[in-house]
Enzyme design. Structure first.
Site, PDB file in Angstrom:
ATOM      1  N   VAL A 263      16.296  -0.563   2.621  1.00 44.84           N
ATOM      2  CA  VAL A 263      16.803   0.241   1.687  1.00 44.84           C
ATOM      3  C   VAL A 263      16.902   1.857   2.389  1.00 44.84           C
ATOM      4  O   VAL A 263      17.575   2.632   1.941  1.00 44.84           O
ATOM      5  CB  VAL A 263      15.800   0.438   0.397  1.00 44.84           C
ATOM      6  CG1 VAL A 263      15.970  -0.660  -0.337  1.00 44.84           C
ATOM      7  CG2 VAL A 263      14.437   0.673   0.660  1.00 44.84           C
TER       8      VAL A 263
ATOM      9  N   TYR B 133       1.791   8.851   1.577  1.00 46.40           N
ATOM     10  CA  TYR B 133       2.426   8.023   0.654  1.00 46.40           C
ATOM     11  C   TYR B 133       2.418   8.668  -0.834  1.00 46.40           C
ATOM     12  O   TYR B 133       3.097   8.712  -1.497  1.00 46.40           O
ATOM     13  CB  TYR B 133       1.172   6.833   0.348  1.00 46.40           C
ATOM     14  CG  TYR B 133       1.577   5.848  -0.734  1.00 46.40           C
ATOM     15  CD1 TYR B 133       2.302   4.794  -0.375  1.00 46.40           C
ATOM     16  CD2 TYR B 133       0.897   5.898  -1.847  1.00 46.40           C
ATOM     17  CE1 TYR B 133       2.818   3.762  -1.352  1.00 46.40           C
ATOM     18  CE2 TYR B 133       1.265   4.913  -2.869  1.00 46.40           C
ATOM     19  CZ  TYR B 133       2.165   3.940  -2.709  1.00 46.40           C
ATOM     20  OH  TYR B 133       2.300   2.936  -3.540  1.00 46.40           O
TER      21      TYR B 133
END
Length: 324
Positions: free
Chosen positions: A127, A213
């Site tokens: 992706v 993250y």
């Protein structure tokens, strides 16, 4: 072995004899109507039991009619939450295209075998590869004819690899969402639809042990809310929503402390992980399908303990220019 067969004369006499016998008061003649009613009651009860079992089955969604005949794209669908989302969409009657860099042939074979009459596409693609994702959506559109639903789940956790984390988590969501717009938007001949992007509770409430993250997940929320503006919806017919699961039992927790950028916090990290209330990927997937049914544009939801909790994202900056 000798077999005895009654003659027709004998049977006739027996029936005549029984018809002349008086019927006791305690055994009134019973019509067939009560028996039919009993059968109807038993059938009704059986159906209720079956429906109750189907509702309790984590693989069966309650809003199957909302997805029947729809075409969905799931990124990160080779495992974890993404695989469960793909599985539940198929059970609900949708066609599904899975985009993932990982191979999970065993599960893919099971999906196709379980749903032989539905369209199931599996496309190996990173992706983070913008051009590759664009070409993938073109292929899906040609095969399916239309795209109605996109669920972007693909993501990784490795704060030590900052570039890769940014490209996959945030870049992948952006690549998939913008590619979907080209084929779903009414401005380009599409039917509209809904895109749900998966963020995390750490995108809402920072957790000091995973800053990279957390930054990608905060970015997903902002990006999706921007596209979830009603001005875009009026033109495209596409709704956008964000889901923020709490701690979920996925591969993210494998070798967790080896992927954090501050090794000196390892002891504290273990304590935090032990205290977290964790949920299953099946429960999170079911909640995501419920969000798809709600179709509320621009909404942000926390998924915690099988519940969907809408978040009121209040504005903090009062000096922005008026809406166009």
């Amino acid at each position: 072995m000798t077999r005895y067969r009654m003659t027709s004369d004998y049977n006739t006499k027996q029936r005549a004899y029984k018809s002349r016998m008086p019927r006791p008061e305690s055994q009134p003649v019973q019509s067939r109507q009560p028996k039919r009613l009993d059968l109807v009651v038993k059938l009704y009860r059986s159906i209720r039991v079956i429906l109750k079992q189907r509702t309790a089955d984590p693989q069966v969604t309650t809003g199957a009619m909302a997805f029947r005949g729809k075409n969905a794209v799931v990124t990160g669908g080779a495992g974890g939450i993404g695989l469960q989302v793909a599985r539940q969409l198929l059970v609900a009657g949708a066609g599904v295209a899975i985009i993932d860099i990982q191979d999970n042939l065993e599960e893919f074979v099971k999906l196709r075998a379980a749903h032989p009459t539905q369209s199931v596409m599996i496309i190996k693609m990173d992706v983070a590869n913008k051009k590759g994702v664009e070409a993938t959506y073109e292929e899906i559109k040609k095969t399916f004819g239309s795209i109605d639903i996109v669920v972007n789940v693909a993501g990784i956790f490795n704060d030590k690899d900052v570039q890769r984390t940014l490209l996959v988590n945030l870049g992948g969501i952006i690549n998939s969402s913008l590619s979907a717009l080209q084929y779903m938007s009414k401005e380009h001949g599409g039917n509209g639809g809904i895109v749900v992007n998966m963020s995390s509770v750490v995108g809402l409430d920072p957790m000091f042990i995973i800053p990279v993250y957390g930054a990608t997940k905060a970015g997903i929320i902002s990006f999706t809310r921007c596209l979830g503006n009603d001005k875009f919806y009026q033109r495209s017919g596409i709704r956008f929503a964000t889901v923020c699961p709490g701690a979920t039992m996925t591969d993210m927790f494998t070798n967790f402390t080896e992927k954090i950028i501050f090794p000196e916090t390892s002891d504290e990290t273990y304590k935090i992980l032990d205290r977290l209330s964790k949920q299953s990927v099946t429960d999170v997937a079911r909640c995501i399908l419920n969000v798809l049914e709600k179709e509320k544009n621009g909404a942000v939801y926390v998924i915690e303990g099988k519940r969907i909790i809408p978040i009121d994202m209040k504005p903090h900056w009062t000096g922005k220019e008026p809406a166009l």
